[in-house]
Design a protein around this motif. Sequence first.
Motif, PDB file in Angstrom:
ATOM      1  N   ILE A  12      -6.620 -20.645  -3.265  1.00  0.00           N
ATOM      2  CA  ILE A  12      -6.328 -19.138  -3.230  1.00  0.00           C
ATOM      3  C   ILE A  12      -6.102 -18.142  -4.228  1.00  0.00           C
ATOM      4  O   ILE A  12      -5.457 -17.175  -4.023  1.00  0.00           O
ATOM      5  N   GLY A  13      -5.908 -18.884  -5.586  1.00  0.00           N
ATOM      6  CA  GLY A  13      -5.923 -18.241  -6.660  1.00  0.00           C
ATOM      7  C   GLY A  13      -4.404 -18.091  -7.063  1.00  0.00           C
ATOM      8  O   GLY A  13      -3.923 -16.860  -8.171  1.00  0.00           O
ATOM      9  N   LEU A  67      -3.027 -13.020  -7.770  1.00  0.00           N
ATOM     10  CA  LEU A  67      -3.872 -14.076  -7.560  1.00  0.00           C
ATOM     11  C   LEU A  67      -5.076 -13.762  -8.491  1.00  0.00           C
ATOM     12  O   LEU A  67      -5.442 -12.762  -8.874  1.00  0.00           O
ATOM     13  N   PRO A 126      -8.904 -12.976  -9.044  1.00  0.00           N
ATOM     14  CA  PRO A 126      -9.799 -12.436  -8.256  1.00  0.00           C
ATOM     15  C   PRO A 126     -11.112 -13.469  -8.006  1.00  0.00           C
ATOM     16  O   PRO A 126     -11.925 -12.983  -7.296  1.00  0.00           O
ATOM     17  N   ASN A 127     -11.102 -14.585  -8.705  1.00  0.00           N
ATOM     18  CA  ASN A 127     -12.324 -15.287  -8.653  1.00  0.00           C
ATOM     19  C   ASN A 127     -12.005 -16.588  -7.955  1.00  0.00           C
ATOM     20  O   ASN A 127     -12.706 -17.427  -7.979  1.00  0.00           O
ATOM     21  N   ALA A 128     -10.737 -16.517  -7.253  1.00  0.00           N
ATOM     22  CA  ALA A 128     -10.566 -17.929  -6.320  1.00  0.00           C
ATOM     23  C   ALA A 128     -11.680 -17.924  -5.300  1.00  0.00           C
ATOM     24  O   ALA A 128     -12.236 -17.011  -4.829  1.00  0.00           O
ATOM     25  N   LYS A 179     -10.532 -15.858  -0.547  1.00  0.00           N
ATOM     26  CA  LYS A 179      -9.863 -14.648  -0.784  1.00  0.00           C
ATOM     27  C   LYS A 179      -9.649 -14.263   0.884  1.00  0.00           C
ATOM     28  O   LYS A 179     -10.524 -13.658   1.536  1.00  0.00           O
ATOM     29  N   GLN A 199      -7.434 -11.767   3.747  1.00  0.00           N
ATOM     30  CA  GLN A 199      -7.014 -10.472   3.848  1.00  0.00           C
ATOM     31  C   GLN A 199      -6.161 -10.295   5.075  1.00  0.00           C
ATOM     32  O   GLN A 199      -6.308 -10.928   6.083  1.00  0.00           O
ATOM     33  N   ALA A 249      -4.837  -7.344   0.447  1.00  0.00           N
ATOM     34  CA  ALA A 249      -4.860  -8.768   0.104  1.00  0.00           C
ATOM     35  C   ALA A 249      -3.907  -9.517   0.670  1.00  0.00           C
ATOM     36  O   ALA A 249      -2.578  -8.857   0.614  1.00  0.00           O
TER      37      ALA A 249
END
Length: 204
Positions: free
Chosen positions: A64-65, A138, A140-142, A145, A147, A153
Amino acid sequence: MKKASILMILGALLLMGLFQFPLWNIMLGAPQYPEPLGMNIYIDGIQGMNEFDIQNIDGLNHYIGMKTIPKAIDMWEFEVFPIVIASMSIIGVIIGLFGYFGKVSHHWFLGWLLVITILGVLGMYDFNAWMIDYGTNLDPNAIMKLQNPDGTAMSYKPPLLGHQKLLNFDAYSYPRLGGYLMGAGMFLTFIAYFLGKKSKTINT
């Protein structure tokens, strides 16, 4: 005043328990984990409750980043907190000794208590700020993603105190033995102030 001073000394010495026991604990429980994952937060670092807890938490957070759990060298707090706690404990003992020999009044006990209370509040504020950054800043390339229903987010910040649902995890955040010892020390100091004040009233 001597009884009050002894309580002051004991209260200050209880802070030293923070060098041996964790201040706080965060625990994550989910159906896929028969034994919850947990982190014990000490004044000089973070340790897993079990051998691989930190590794497993970092593995989950990667999807999840979220950042990895910081090591002691990654946070200035873990260098400063031990110095602050040791200093306050030593100062408290010195004040108690001075009070025992009649060199200072009970007002010094209250002054020490106010300082350690302010430092404790600032420490909790800093801890909460770290968790906000940890749970909201977090990658952003996790891989995942997620919501909220309104499109914003999702935050994965653990609660500062109490229980919170994070996806399918139940997160719990509570003091541990070191935190309770610190609280007991502050309470003894308050009693010391009260007894010192009462002793002065009787003597006058």
